[in-house]
Motif scaffolding. Structure first.
Motif, mmCIF file in Angstrom:
data_model
loop_
_atom_site.group_PDB
_atom_site.id
_atom_site.type_symbol
_atom_site.label_atom_id
_atom_site.label_comp_id
_atom_site.label_asym_id
_atom_site.label_seq_id
_atom_site.Cartn_x
_atom_site.Cartn_y
_atom_site.Cartn_z
ATOM 1 N N LYS A 147 14.262 49.082 52.748
ATOM 2 C CA LYS A 147 14.671 50.295 53.448
ATOM 3 C C LYS A 147 15.467 49.996 54.701
ATOM 4 O O LYS A 147 16.517 50.599 54.948
ATOM 5 N N TRP A 148 15.000 49.039 55.511
ATOM 6 C CA TRP A 148 15.625 48.799 56.815
ATOM 7 C C TRP A 148 16.944 48.061 56.689
ATOM 8 O O TRP A 148 17.790 48.147 57.574
ATOM 9 N N TYR A 149 17.119 47.343 55.579
ATOM 10 C CA TYR A 149 18.427 46.742 55.326
ATOM 11 C C TYR A 149 19.447 47.825 54.966
ATOM 12 O O TYR A 149 20.613 47.760 55.397
ATOM 13 N N ARG A 150 19.013 48.825 54.205
ATOM 14 C CA ARG A 150 19.913 49.948 53.892
ATOM 15 C C ARG A 150 20.232 50.739 55.157
ATOM 16 O O ARG A 150 21.385 51.145 55.375
ATOM 17 N N GLU A 151 19.199 50.951 55.992
ATOM 18 C CA GLU A 151 19.415 51.666 57.258
ATOM 19 C C GLU A 151 20.363 50.888 58.170
ATOM 20 O O GLU A 151 21.204 51.467 58.863
ATOM 21 N N LEU A 152 20.219 49.567 58.133
ATOM 22 C CA LEU A 152 21.062 48.722 58.985
ATOM 23 C C LEU A 152 22.533 48.869 58.622
ATOM 24 O O LEU A 152 23.397 48.994 59.502
ATOM 25 N N PHE A 153 22.852 48.840 57.327
ATOM 26 C CA PHE A 153 24.244 48.903 56.891
ATOM 27 C C PHE A 153 24.829 50.311 57.025
ATOM 28 O O PHE A 153 26.029 50.502 56.789
ATOM 29 N N GLN A 154 24.002 51.276 57.423
ATOM 30 C CA GLN A 154 24.494 52.617 57.707
ATOM 31 C C GLN A 154 24.579 52.885 59.206
ATOM 32 O O GLN A 154 24.995 53.968 59.614
ATOM 33 N N ASN A 155 24.168 51.892 59.993
ATOM 34 C CA ASN A 155 24.206 52.029 61.451
ATOM 35 C C ASN A 155 25.566 51.549 61.963
ATOM 36 O O ASN A 155 25.821 50.341 62.056
ATOM 37 N N GLU A 156 26.446 52.483 62.300
ATOM 38 C CA GLU A 156 27.808 52.129 62.707
ATOM 39 C C GLU A 156 27.839 51.364 64.029
ATOM 40 O O GLU A 156 28.691 50.495 64.222
ATOM 41 N N GLN A 157 26.914 51.674 64.936
ATOM 42 C CA GLN A 157 26.888 50.991 66.234
ATOM 43 C C GLN A 157 26.623 49.503 66.060
ATOM 44 O O GLN A 157 27.318 48.658 66.635
ATOM 45 N N ALA A 185 33.191 47.559 74.250
ATOM 46 C CA ALA A 185 33.239 46.134 73.895
ATOM 47 C C ALA A 185 31.840 45.536 73.891
ATOM 48 O O ALA A 185 31.648 44.415 74.340
ATOM 49 N N ASN A 186 30.872 46.270 73.387
ATOM 50 C CA ASN A 186 29.504 45.772 73.330
ATOM 51 C C ASN A 186 29.351 44.766 72.194
ATOM 52 O O ASN A 186 29.699 45.062 71.049
ATOM 53 N N THR A 187 28.829 43.603 72.526
ATOM 54 C CA THR A 187 28.569 42.601 71.506
ATOM 55 C C THR A 187 27.200 42.848 70.878
ATOM 56 O O THR A 187 26.414 43.660 71.366
ATOM 57 N N LEU A 188 26.907 42.137 69.824
ATOM 58 C CA LEU A 188 25.653 42.341 69.103
ATOM 59 C C LEU A 188 24.418 42.074 69.962
ATOM 60 O O LEU A 188 23.475 42.877 69.945
ATOM 61 N N PRO A 189 24.368 40.967 70.719
ATOM 62 C CA PRO A 189 23.195 40.749 71.571
ATOM 63 C C PRO A 189 22.958 41.868 72.585
ATOM 64 O O PRO A 189 21.806 42.214 72.869
#
Length: 271
Positions: A52-62, A225-229
């Motif tokens: 579930k959370w992998y699917r949610e992750l790939f739908q999180n545009e931020q 310009a927010n990076t992933l961390p």
């Protein structure tokens, strides 16, 4: 008999120490990966296996946008840092008559021990001063993060190249010159191919450090310009999120693939 017992005890102690160290190093990572498949929104309460959370992750545009920004900055900064670091490391080892050479060696390795807080603050003040003098950069963003990451990643590459060239057998180069190669051909046909694993190691290290950086990027970033961390840290402050576990697992997989690639390449290169 006594020697055999001592060797057995020594072997047991070494294996136990190794296993204990690996346990403390990798057990938290295994826990994180396991709970990334947890169906429950409460991170540490297991409810069942789910993607579930992998699917949610790939739908999180931020998160996806921050991930692409981080990959782009890490790739470019690692490439530029490797190019400059190789030149610095080669010059410091091979050019003998450099005035104040120990000072340059010290300066090239200083970012390794410099606290990121000081480095980030100094880069921020540098960009502000530069903007006041020449109007560049006009604003802080991906470019300023890229420049900052190149600045401290160069030191890691330079140290790796210096260490490799220090143990380099110069007789190989001399033999090539005796066979008619000039200095440029020796450099490109002999020296660079031999130190190629160290160059790749420097690139991978720079890529990982840039991808993982939070402190310096926080000082030098700007709007949009927010990076992933930075995004992950902002989410963790509000509470643990299962999406962060899934994201961390994916990053671990990517870095594992890169590490495996380097291991196989280095093994094949040695043979």
């Amino acid at each position: 008999m006594l020697d055999g017992v001592k060797k057995m005890k020594s072997k047991i102690i070494k294996n136990f120490t190794l296993a204990l160290g690996l346990f403390f190093l990798y057990f938290p990572i295994l826990v994180l990966i396991t709970y990334s498949f947890n169906a429950n929104k409460r991170v540490m309460v297991w409810k069942g296996f789910s993607f579930k959370w992998y699917r949610e992750l790939f739908q999180n545009e931020q998160i996806l946008e921050a991930f692409l920004v981080s990959i782009k900055i890490a790739s470019l900064s690692a490439t530029f840092a490797t190019f400059l670091g190789v030149m610095i490391g080669y010059a410091l080892v091979r050019i003998k008559k450099i005035p104040l050479k120990p000072v340059y060696i010290f300066l090239s390795s200083t970012p390794l021990v410099l606290p990121e807080l000081i480095l980030g603050l100094s880069m921020l003040l540098f960009f502000i001063s530069l903007n006041n003098i020449i109007g560049f950069p006009s604003s802080r963003g991906q470019l300023t993060i890229f420049i900052s990451h190149v600045t401290f990643c160069i030191a890691f590459v330079a140290v790796i190249i210096q260490a490799r060239l220090t143990d380099f057998d110069k007789n190989i180069e001399e033999a090539a010159m005796d066979l008619g190669y000039n200095y440029t051909r020796v450099l490109y046909k002999i020296t660079l191919p031999i130190i190629l694993p160290s160059i790749i190691a420097g690139w991978l290290l720079s890529f990982t450090i840039s991808l993982d950086d939070l402190v310096v990027a926080s000082f030098t970033t700007g709007p949009g310009a927010n990076t992933l961390p930075i995004v992950v840290f902002s989410k963790v402050r509000l509470g643990l999120s299962p999406e962060v576990n899934a994201l961390s697992s994916i990053l671990m997989f990517i870095l594992l693939i890169l590490g495996l690639f380097y291991f196989l390449f280095n093994k094949k290169f040695k043979h």
